[in-house]
Design a protein around this motif. Structure first.
Motif, PDB file in Angstrom:
ATOM      1  N   ASN A 340       0.809  -1.215   0.000  1.00  0.00           N
ATOM      2  CA  ASN A 340       0.000   0.000   0.000  1.00  0.00           C
ATOM      3  C   ASN A 340       0.844   1.268   0.000  1.00  0.00           C
ATOM      4  O   ASN A 340       0.577   2.189  -0.767  1.00  0.00           O
ATOM      5  CB  ASN A 340      -0.934   0.018   1.213  1.00  0.00           C
ATOM      6  N   ALA A 341       1.843   1.307   0.860  1.00  0.00           N
ATOM      7  CA  ALA A 341       2.683   2.507   0.932  1.00  0.00           C
ATOM      8  C   ALA A 341       3.421   2.700  -0.391  1.00  0.00           C
ATOM      9  O   ALA A 341       3.575   3.819  -0.888  1.00  0.00           O
ATOM     10  CB  ALA A 341       3.672   2.386   2.086  1.00  0.00           C
ATOM     11  N   THR A 343       2.399   1.734  -3.371  1.00  0.00           N
ATOM     12  CA  THR A 343       1.435   2.205  -4.369  1.00  0.00           C
ATOM     13  C   THR A 343       1.172   3.702  -4.203  1.00  0.00           C
ATOM     14  O   THR A 343       1.037   4.427  -5.184  1.00  0.00           O
ATOM     15  CB  THR A 343       0.105   1.439  -4.226  1.00  0.00           C
ATOM     16  N   GLN A 344       1.110   4.153  -2.950  1.00  0.00           N
ATOM     17  CA  GLN A 344       0.896   5.588  -2.734  1.00  0.00           C
ATOM     18  C   GLN A 344       2.017   6.419  -3.368  1.00  0.00           C
ATOM     19  O   GLN A 344       1.761   7.309  -4.184  1.00  0.00           O
ATOM     20  CB  GLN A 344       0.832   5.892  -1.223  1.00  0.00           C
ATOM     21  N   SER A 345       3.271   6.096  -3.012  1.00  0.00           N
ATOM     22  CA  SER A 345       4.395   6.859  -3.568  1.00  0.00           C
ATOM     23  C   SER A 345       4.425   6.738  -5.085  1.00  0.00           C
ATOM     24  O   SER A 345       4.643   7.703  -5.809  1.00  0.00           O
ATOM     25  CB  SER A 345       5.735   6.330  -3.050  1.00  0.00           C
ATOM     26  N   THR A 347       2.065   6.056  -7.303  1.00  0.00           N
ATOM     27  CA  THR A 347       1.027   6.760  -8.053  1.00  0.00           C
ATOM     28  C   THR A 347       1.309   8.252  -8.096  1.00  0.00           C
ATOM     29  O   THR A 347       1.185   8.886  -9.145  1.00  0.00           O
ATOM     30  CB  THR A 347      -0.352   6.501  -7.410  1.00  0.00           C
TER      31      THR A 347
END
Lengths: 460, 460
Positions: A340-341, A343-345, A347
């Motif tokens: 998740n972390a 994917t955040q960075s 994106t």
């Protein structure tokens, strides 16, 4: 003219997509083979909406509709329809209808339709065009796919730079074949080099004796025909262009790109980014099951390989896990948080690269920020998991190990989320492509290794 | 006029973003406090590019640049600059410069700037405006945020419907305060109800005695002022509009929305979708570390909770795992495949909902297709993992269990990927919001349960 929209507040939303009721009525008319009713329902619709109807109904209904109503299919509908069913629709049309339909289109729309057809279809459509249009379309097709040359229309409104407003108006009044829509008159020198442009609003609000040159826009940009369409879309968006002249290598005016084409490209680029990030290549709701499987399977397969890599890491620690089974339950937490972390960075970085907000002048700062964000979020999560370990699994030390693994995992996630797309971009690979798999593999492998490694050292 | 772009092929790409070299030169000029050099570098740039420079340099450099060059900051730059640093830039400007800057803007751009400012700033800017503009801006601000009324500009070019082309041209020539850009003349009845519109191209190419009514466009759409801006963007994109009149509840013309505003909204909607799907709310590269942590932490926290749910499922099977540790290694494969397949379906569904391609008329078909795609992909993956189980872990039965779990997991992933956003959409919740977490939780929980449950029954 219609007032369909002005009363849209209490009625169905005619302007924001088709109503379900309308589509049901259309399908009912098709099933009943009621041609009159069908015309009554379809005729008031915008070609883009008719194209949407064709996309949303079942293939069998589509064939039946085209059988009943094919005479009314105009060029605009063909141009609006999704690539994935365009060939099917074209094949369903009587030849004469198809020929009429393409003849009314601007050259850029004909090019757009031709791009996806087989050669026999292509030559039928080319033959149906008037001579001048055919030459224009063939010239456009000679530019590489995805270039400004493919995107432009050949219908140009240009005037010699020494003309006055009066001369321009007289010319426009006498000219028979003006484009459907145009927003500027392009000023050219005797060698057809564009030297500026005048908005129609300026022409209309100036006296007849004013010189076009004196009322030309201050800023003026031309687009080389070989320029990538993504750059063209960027320019239109960044500089709020409505239309822009396209020039060949000798800097001569060869066409015009208008904002609707740029908006379509921008839309496609966004769509591509979002689908690539999700591990779906191209895709369309009209694709069948096998087509969809064919497009998604490769991404899942790559993911299967990298997931097996992560599994190999875990397998190395089989002894540790057999002594402390609770570790197995916590593994997916490590993986999921890292994923998740990351994917955040990722994106944020991919979007910033696409909108040219992330450049080498601020890359170092963004990387540092992401690492710090990962660290702070990691510490936060570690504290929470420390508590969970202590109260939930009865071991404070387990909580500490899990917390430490999480801090490291989130830092790796944040760093690889921004570094991987930056590196892909520098290698001229679309950063949205496969970044996700790289990043998850990286976070899974380091996460599992650190967590199980620490557990082996500290807990056993 | 400049020819900066036409030779862009061999030079730096001036038209496709700023060159790194240029930004370095600007920073060097700021560091050297060389105002002349700074003007020389910045003056040829488009306001949108100057805004990008301000966004990309360090905060300290930004303050220094504004100190050296603030007199030249015009309204366009303020309007282009990212929300996240606009307030900072506005505070750095001398009051007189700020007042001049906002006075030259169209009302819609002033509204856009005002939206994010504190009240004292807002009233300073309102006071700086001319009376008519201030009233227009205050009226626009009275519409809800995100509505067409906020988006529109009040500068309108309208004409009585009975006018001739000649009368329209005479009016435009005599009118002093026309908008910067306009593309249509809106026809109104005596009560200011819009009844149609004429493109400027049509006016220019028609005889003076032609009636505007006779050359009006066939299709004509008005936008209610309370309509959501996302619907407005959809209409512009779907119907290739360039500008559209906005009406109040009594159907009177109150403003105009132009395509550049619609394009900005479309861009923002895309951005929002992609960021929400990735579990990042709003975000900007100019955000600091703490700001970024604050935005991302909640998403990670929700993920942490759901990951713990999945861990609870695993913990139920602790006995099985302690007997067969290899299961632990395979768990992340199950999770990762389900997560990926779920993201694929989810992203396709969210995008299709946003572009109104997924409606209740084809939802059932799309759901069936996704389930079948999940089944086929699942069987493919199951066969591969069966082989891996047999050769890699020495147990064909293990392969079968893993394969069965994977088939079921991929079907659940595919189904929930499309069902969750459909349900959220029906509940009027943005389907991009939190769908990801729901879907992963669903695939993790079912995947682990089926895999470990089957393993317990079959392998022990």
């Amino acid at each position: 003219m219609s007032d369909v929209v002005s009363d849209g507040n209490d009625e169905e939303d005619h302007d924001a997509g088709l109503s379900d009721r309308l589509i049901e009525s259309i399908v009912a008319a098709v099933d009943a083979q009621d041609t009159d009713r069908l015309s009554e329902l379809l005729e008031p619709l915008h070609p883009a909406d008719i194209a949407d109807v064709l996309e949303q109904i079942r293939p069998a209904e589509r064939r039946a509709l085209l059988g009943l109503w094919s005479g009314e299919i105009d060029g605009e509908i063909l141009s609006e329809i999704d690539d994935s069913i365009r060939e099917e629709v074209i094949n369903a049309l009587p030849r004469a209808v198809l020929a009429d339909a393409v003849r009314e289109l601007d050259t850029d729309d004909v090019v757009d339709i031709l791009e996806d057809l087989e050669e026999s279809e292509q030559s039928f459509i080319l033959d149906a065009l008037e001579d001048a249009d055919r030459v224009a379309v063939e010239q456009a097709m000679s530019f590489p796919e995805g270039s400004a040359g493919r995107l432009m229309q050949r219908e140009i409104v240009a005037a010699p730079q020494h003309w006055s407003v009066g001369e321009a108006i007289d010319y426009l009044r006498s000219e028979e074949t003006l484009p459907e829509q145009f927003y500027h008159v392009i000023l050219v020198d005797p060698k057809m080099h564009p030297v500026g442009y005048v908005t129609l609003g300026k022409i209309l609000s100036s006296r007849r004796d004013a010189l076009l040159n004196d009322i030309a826009e201050e800023s003026f940009r031309t687009i080389p025909a070989l320029r990538d369409e993504a750059d063209v879309a960027y320019m239109f968006n960044q500089y709020h262009l409505i239309s822009a002249p396209v020039v060949d290598e000798a800097d001569r005016l060869v066409g015009v790109i208008t904002i609707d084409d740029a908006m379509t490209v921008l839309d496609e680029e966004h769509e591509e980014d979002i689908l690539l990030l999700a591990g779906v290549g191209e895709s369309s709701l009209s694709d069948g099951v096998l087509e969809t499987v064919r497009r998604r399977f490769p991404w899942l397969f790559v993911n299967l390989i990298t997931a097996n890599l992560a599994a190999l890491v875990i397998a190395q620690f089989a002894d540790t896990i057999s002594l402390l089974v609770v570790l197995a339950a916590l593994l997916p937490i490590v993986a999921s948080m890292g994923g998740n972390a990351g994917t955040q960075s990722l994106t944020v970085a991919v979007r910033a690269l696409a909108s040219k907000g992330l450049t080498s002048s601020n890359a170092a700062r963004v990387i540092r920020r992401e690492a710090l964000v990962g660290l702070v979020n990691g510490i936060g999560m570690a504290l929470i998991m420390g508590a969970v370990g202590f109260w939930g699994y009865g071991s404070a030390l387990l909580g500490v190990v899990l917390g430490l693994a999480m801090v490291l995992n989130l830092v790796v996630a944040a760093l690889s989320g921004v570094l991987v797309p930056l590196i892909l971009n520098r290698m001229n690979v679309d950063p949205a492509l496969a970044s996700g798999t790289f990043v998850t593999t990286m976070t899974d492998v380091t996460g599992f290794f650190v967590f199980l490694g620490l557990a082996t050292m500290v807990l056993l």
